[in-house]
Motif scaffolding. Structure first.
Motif, PDB file in Angstrom:
ATOM      1  N   PHE A   1       0.828  -1.208   0.000  1.00  8.48           N
ATOM      2  CA  PHE A   1       0.000   0.000   0.000  1.00  8.48           C
ATOM      3  C   PHE A   1       0.862   1.257   0.000  1.00  8.48           C
ATOM      4  O   PHE A   1       0.559   2.235  -0.700  1.00  8.48           O
ATOM      5  CB  PHE A   1      -0.957  -0.008   1.190  1.00  8.48           C
ATOM      6  N   GLU A   2       1.936   1.243   0.764  1.00 14.46           N
ATOM      7  CA  GLU A   2       2.817   2.405   0.795  1.00 14.46           C
ATOM      8  C   GLU A   2       3.520   2.587  -0.556  1.00 14.46           C
ATOM      9  O   GLU A   2       3.712   3.716  -1.018  1.00 14.46           O
ATOM     10  CB  GLU A   2       3.826   2.262   1.923  1.00 14.46           C
ATOM     11  N   TYR A   3       3.906   1.486  -1.167  1.00 14.00           N
ATOM     12  CA  TYR A   3       4.520   1.523  -2.507  1.00 14.00           C
ATOM     13  C   TYR A   3       3.561   2.146  -3.520  1.00 14.00           C
ATOM     14  O   TYR A   3       3.933   3.056  -4.279  1.00 14.00           O
ATOM     15  CB  TYR A   3       4.886   0.105  -2.908  1.00 14.00           C
ATOM     16  N   ALA A   4       2.311   1.692  -3.527  1.00 12.10           N
ATOM     17  CA  ALA A   4       1.327   2.241  -4.462  1.00 12.10           C
ATOM     18  C   ALA A   4       1.114   3.732  -4.230  1.00 12.10           C
ATOM     19  O   ALA A   4       1.002   4.517  -5.186  1.00 12.10           O
ATOM     20  CB  ALA A   4       0.006   1.495  -4.331  1.00 12.10           C
ATOM     21  N   LYS A   5       1.099   4.128  -2.963  1.00  8.42           N
ATOM     22  CA  LYS A   5       0.926   5.543  -2.640  1.00  8.42           C
ATOM     23  C   LYS A   5       2.083   6.368  -3.180  1.00  8.42           C
ATOM     24  O   LYS A   5       1.881   7.444  -3.777  1.00  8.42           O
ATOM     25  CB  LYS A   5       0.811   5.715  -1.128  1.00  8.42           C
ATOM     26  N   ARG A   6       3.311   5.881  -3.005  1.00  2.00           N
ATOM     27  CA  ARG A   6       4.474   6.631  -3.487  1.00  2.00           C
ATOM     28  C   ARG A   6       4.554   6.641  -5.010  1.00  2.00           C
ATOM     29  O   ARG A   6       4.974   7.625  -5.602  1.00  2.00           O
ATOM     30  CB  ARG A   6       5.762   6.041  -2.892  1.00  2.00           C
ATOM     31  N   VAL A   7       4.103   5.555  -5.635  1.00  3.44           N
ATOM     32  CA  VAL A   7       4.088   5.510  -7.101  1.00  3.44           C
ATOM     33  C   VAL A   7       3.014   6.440  -7.655  1.00  3.44           C
ATOM     34  O   VAL A   7       3.150   6.972  -8.760  1.00  3.44           O
ATOM     35  CB  VAL A   7       3.868   4.063  -7.591  1.00  3.44           C
TER      36      VAL A   7
END
Length: 277
Positions: free
Chosen positions: A113-119
Motif C-alpha cells: 500500500f505504501e509503494y502504491a501511494k508513493r508511485v
C-alpha cells in the motif's frame, strides 16, 4: 476467418505506421470511443528492461501499463519513482496500477500500500494470503485504494477463479475485488464472459490472453488462436460498462514475445472494431 485476417492486417499496419509517427504525430489508438482502455500487463516484459518495454508499447500504440516491481522496485526512492514517471510520460504511457504483488504477511500488505501511494496509483493488483483479507479490508479503508485480487486458475491453491475471489470478498469493502485474468479463469473450467457479467461490480482490472483448453493442461498462446470467445467478451465488457483497462498479458515465448504480442493486440483491437454497432 474474417476476424483473423483483419487482425493480421491490423497488427502489420500498426508496426508499419509507427515508422511514420515522427513526421505525422501520434495517432489515436484503435479503441478510441470505448469506455475501457487497452493496456499491457508488465509481466509480459519480465525478461526486458523498461526502455524495451516502452519502445514496444510505442510501436503498438498502447498507452497503459500495469507496473511490475522488476521495472520499478518497491525499494525505489522518490527520485527514482519521479524519473520512472518521466520515462513513461516521454513515451505517452500511463502507469495505471502496480502488481501483481504477493503478500504473505501484514508487513507485506503495508509495504504494498505504501509503494502504491508513493508511485501515485490507486489500484493494487495483489495476491494476499486468505487470512490477510481482513487486514487488506482495513488498509483499503485507510488509503481509499481499489484492490484487485489476481486469480491464477489451477496453478496455485488460492484464488483459482472469479467465483472464488467473489466468495472471499463479497462481504468486504466494495473496493476489494478482482483482476479477472480470463485465461486462468478459463483454465479452471469457468466461462470468463459469464463471470464478467456476474461479478462485474468487483472487476477492477482485466488480463487478456488466450488458452488452448479449459483445464490445467491448457496453455497460453496468441489471442485469437485459442478457445476464448473474444467477440462475446468485448460485447460483455460494453454491456456491463467496464471502464478499466484490458491489459494484454502475453506469456508465450517470453524470450521473444514481440510478434506474438503484436498479433494479440491486433486481434483484440480488430474484435473491438468489428463488433461495434
Amino acid at each position: 476467418m474474417k476476424l483473423k485476417v483483419l487482425a493480421f492486417l491490423f497488427a502489420i499496419t500498426i508496426m508499419a505506421c509507427r515508422a511514420q509517427e515522427a513526421s505525422t504525430g501520434p495517432q489515436p489508438p484503435a479503441e478510441t470511443g470505448e469506455k475501457f482502455k487497452v493496456g499491457i500487463a508488465g509481466y509480459t516484459f519480465v525478461k526486458f528492461d523498461l526502455d524495451k518495454t516502452l519502445e514496444t508499447m510505442k510501436a503498438l500504440d498502447v498507452h497503459y501499463l500495469c507496473i511490475k516491481d522488476f521495472h520499478l522496485p518497491m525499494t525505489s526512492t522518490d527520485e527514482e519513482i519521479a524519473a520512472f514517471h518521466e520515462k513513461l510520460k516521454a513515451s505517452h504511457v500511463t502507469g495505471y496500477a502496480v502488481g501483481p504483488i504477493y503478500m504473505k504477511s501484514k508487513k507485506a500488505v503495508d509495504r504494498a500500500f505504501e509503494y502504491a501511494k508513493r508511485v501515485g496509483v490507486k489500484l493494487i493488483v495483489g495476491v494476499p494470503n486468505v487470512e490477510l483479507l481482513p487486514y487488506v479490508d482495513k488498509k483499503v479503508k485507510e488509503y481509499d485504494f481499489k484492490f484487485a485480487i489476481h486469480l491464477h486458475g489451477p496453478d496455485i491453491k488460492i484464488f483459482p477463479d472469479a467465483e472464488d475471489v467473489w466468495n472471499h470478498t463479497k462481504d468486504l469493502d466494495p473496493r476489494i475485488g478482482m483482476c479477472l485474468d480470463i485465461g486462468h479463469d478459463t483454465r479452471n473450467g469457468k466461462d470468463p464472459v459469464a463471470d464478467l457479467k456476474k461479478y462485474h461490480t468487483r472487476v477492477f482490472d482485466m488480463h487478456i490472453k488466450d488458452v488452448t483448453a479449459p483445464t490445467k493442461s491448457g496453455y497460453s498462446l496468441e489471442v485469437g488462436r485459442g478457445i476464448i470467445d473474444f467477440p462475446a467478451l468485448v460485447n460483455m465488457i460494453r454491456k456491463v460498462g467496464y471502464t478499466g483497462v484490458c491489459s494484454m498479458e502475453h506469456e508465450r515465448n517470453q524470450d521473444n514475445p514481440f510478434m506474438g504480442l503484436a498479433e494479440s493486440v491486433g486481434y483484440f483491437r480488430a474484435v473491438i472494431e468489428t463488433t461495434k454497432k
